[in-house]
Design a protein around this motif. Sequence first.
Motif, PDB file in Angstrom:
ATOM      1  N   LEU A 196       3.423   5.470   6.316  1.00 52.84           N
ATOM      2  CA  LEU A 196       2.619   5.153   5.139  1.00 52.84           C
ATOM      3  C   LEU A 196       3.242   5.741   3.875  1.00 52.84           C
ATOM      4  N   ASN A 197       3.224   4.924   2.812  1.00 55.30           N
ATOM      5  CA  ASN A 197       3.674   5.375   1.503  1.00 55.30           C
ATOM      6  C   ASN A 197       2.756   4.802   0.427  1.00 55.30           C
ATOM      7  N   GLY A 198       2.316   5.669  -0.475  1.00 53.89           N
ATOM      8  CA  GLY A 198       1.449   5.217  -1.556  1.00 53.89           C
ATOM      9  C   GLY A 198       0.511   6.324  -2.005  1.00 53.89           C
ATOM     10  N   THR A 199      -0.303   6.013  -3.017  1.00 50.82           N
ATOM     11  CA  THR A 199      -1.250   6.982  -3.571  1.00 50.82           C
ATOM     12  C   THR A 199      -2.633   6.366  -3.686  1.00 50.82           C
ATOM     13  N   LYS A 200      -3.634   7.107  -3.239  1.00 53.25           N
ATOM     14  CA  LYS A 200      -5.027   6.711  -3.382  1.00 53.25           C
ATOM     15  C   LYS A 200      -5.684   7.594  -4.443  1.00 53.25           C
ATOM     16  N   ARG A 201      -6.616   7.048  -5.189  1.00 52.16           N
ATOM     17  CA  ARG A 201      -7.180   7.759  -6.347  1.00 52.16           C
ATOM     18  C   ARG A 201      -8.704   7.831  -6.282  1.00 52.16           C
ATOM     19  N   ILE A 228      -2.089  11.431  -1.297  1.00 50.03           N
ATOM     20  CA  ILE A 228      -0.717  10.934  -1.451  1.00 50.03           C
ATOM     21  C   ILE A 228      -0.037  10.855  -0.091  1.00 50.03           C
ATOM     22  N   PHE A 229       0.614   9.720   0.146  1.00 48.86           N
ATOM     23  CA  PHE A 229       1.342   9.500   1.402  1.00 48.86           C
ATOM     24  C   PHE A 229       2.819   9.307   1.085  1.00 48.86           C
ATOM     25  N   GLU A 230       3.657  10.182   1.662  1.00 51.01           N
ATOM     26  CA  GLU A 230       5.095  10.108   1.470  1.00 51.01           C
ATOM     27  C   GLU A 230       5.762  10.129   2.835  1.00 51.01           C
ATOM     28  N   ASN A 231       6.149   8.941   3.301  1.00 46.50           N
ATOM     29  CA  ASN A 231       6.728   8.814   4.641  1.00 46.50           C
ATOM     30  C   ASN A 231       5.842   9.505   5.676  1.00 46.50           C
ATOM     31  N   THR A 255      -0.337   0.489  -1.342  1.00 43.57           N
ATOM     32  CA  THR A 255       0.068   1.416  -0.283  1.00 43.57           C
ATOM     33  C   THR A 255       0.556   0.624   0.926  1.00 43.57           C
ATOM     34  N   THR A 256       1.687   1.014   1.478  1.00 41.94           N
ATOM     35  CA  THR A 256       2.284   0.271   2.581  1.00 41.94           C
ATOM     36  C   THR A 256       2.247   1.056   3.882  1.00 41.94           C
ATOM     37  N   ALA A 257       2.253   0.322   4.978  1.00 41.75           N
ATOM     38  CA  ALA A 257       2.338   0.916   6.313  1.00 41.75           C
ATOM     39  C   ALA A 257       3.340   0.078   7.111  1.00 41.75           C
ATOM     40  N   SER A 278      -0.530  14.625   1.448  1.00 35.38           N
ATOM     41  CA  SER A 278      -0.839  15.731   0.546  1.00 35.38           C
ATOM     42  C   SER A 278      -2.001  15.343  -0.356  1.00 35.38           C
ATOM     43  N   ILE A 279      -2.692  16.353  -0.879  1.00 37.38           N
ATOM     44  CA  ILE A 279      -3.862  16.147  -1.719  1.00 37.38           C
ATOM     45  C   ILE A 279      -3.551  16.619  -3.131  1.00 37.38           C
TER      46      ILE A 279
END
Length: 376
Positions: free
Chosen positions: A149-154, A212-215, A138-140, A193-194
Amino acid sequence: MIRDAETQTLLEDTIRRFVRETLVPREAEVDETDAIPADLVETMREIGLFGLTIPEAYGGLGLTMEEEVRIAFELGQTSPAFRSFIGTNNGIGSIGILLDGTDAQKSHYLPKLAVGELIGSFCLTEPDAGSDAASLKTTAKQDGDAYVLNGTKRYITNAPEAGIYTVMARTSDAKGASGISAFIVERGTPGLSIGKADKKMGQRGAHTADVIFENCRVPMANLIGGAEGVGFKMAMKVLDKGRIHIAAIAIGAAKRMLRDALAYAMERKQFGQPIAEFQLVQAMLADSKAEIYAAECMVLDAARRRDEGRDVSVEASCAKYFATEMCGRVADRAVQVHGGAGYIAEYGISGFIAMCACSGCMRGRRRYSRSSSRGG
């Protein structure tokens, strides 16, 4: 470190009664509905369970590590969903802010976490970064007065309910841990978003999901501590504390299972006598008691060392490893003592073990390295 023995005893007695008289009778309801009833959530707020470890200056009780694990011994004796719901506010959802946050971040978020106005969550694990947490992707990227921020956490605990997320993200191209920073991201931030809540083997009522992080634009003021590159170190400090806490929860679960197994063994009769009179059953009960005692000693020792300000990375990992493995062995013996009844829900033991399945208490054999798990 027990600051006031009398007050601590009163607190433990209160929690013990609450667990046995209020929470245990509602376990089946939680398992059936996959949700914690709103009236129980409100009661937990009223008695201060969301702020057990948050300092008094921010509206919490400010428990020491030893005081906290003694409470965890009690909270572990009911469905883990109850502990999980309040656990992130007392652990991984707040400790990073408490340890490394700016004064403004502490003053704004900790009082809300302490009273349960906000539910906290901790976003470290990713689809390709579990035990190897330093490999997260995941990037910032800084853009003006914000980070994108962009990326996904699980597998993020309390993700569907959380009001804030402590997020680890990479702010530089440096390899390994040095490029990781930590952010506070509020629910409702555009781009966050979740995912769909995970369906697990057990722990109904305790929810995990992807985050989930999308821009997703996060204000620079929400960079924890106001400094880049220290997020991974903060996460490891948070997880050291979390491992001790999860070890204590595992001990609580083991105590519950041993108590239920002993009660059944005293009532169940075969060949004209209670099965508790048979030596093999006695051996299983005795082995369980001895292992619980050993785990409890380890956890209390690690807690006291942390209260003394010592580095407990090894001790915390050892305690969690031993306590969770011990809990699995006690669960196996408890089912054996119950015999065929151990597989029938109405007898209780199978239901409790199912509720614990896949939690930190039943996670199975794992390495006890620094990054082996993310409890708390």
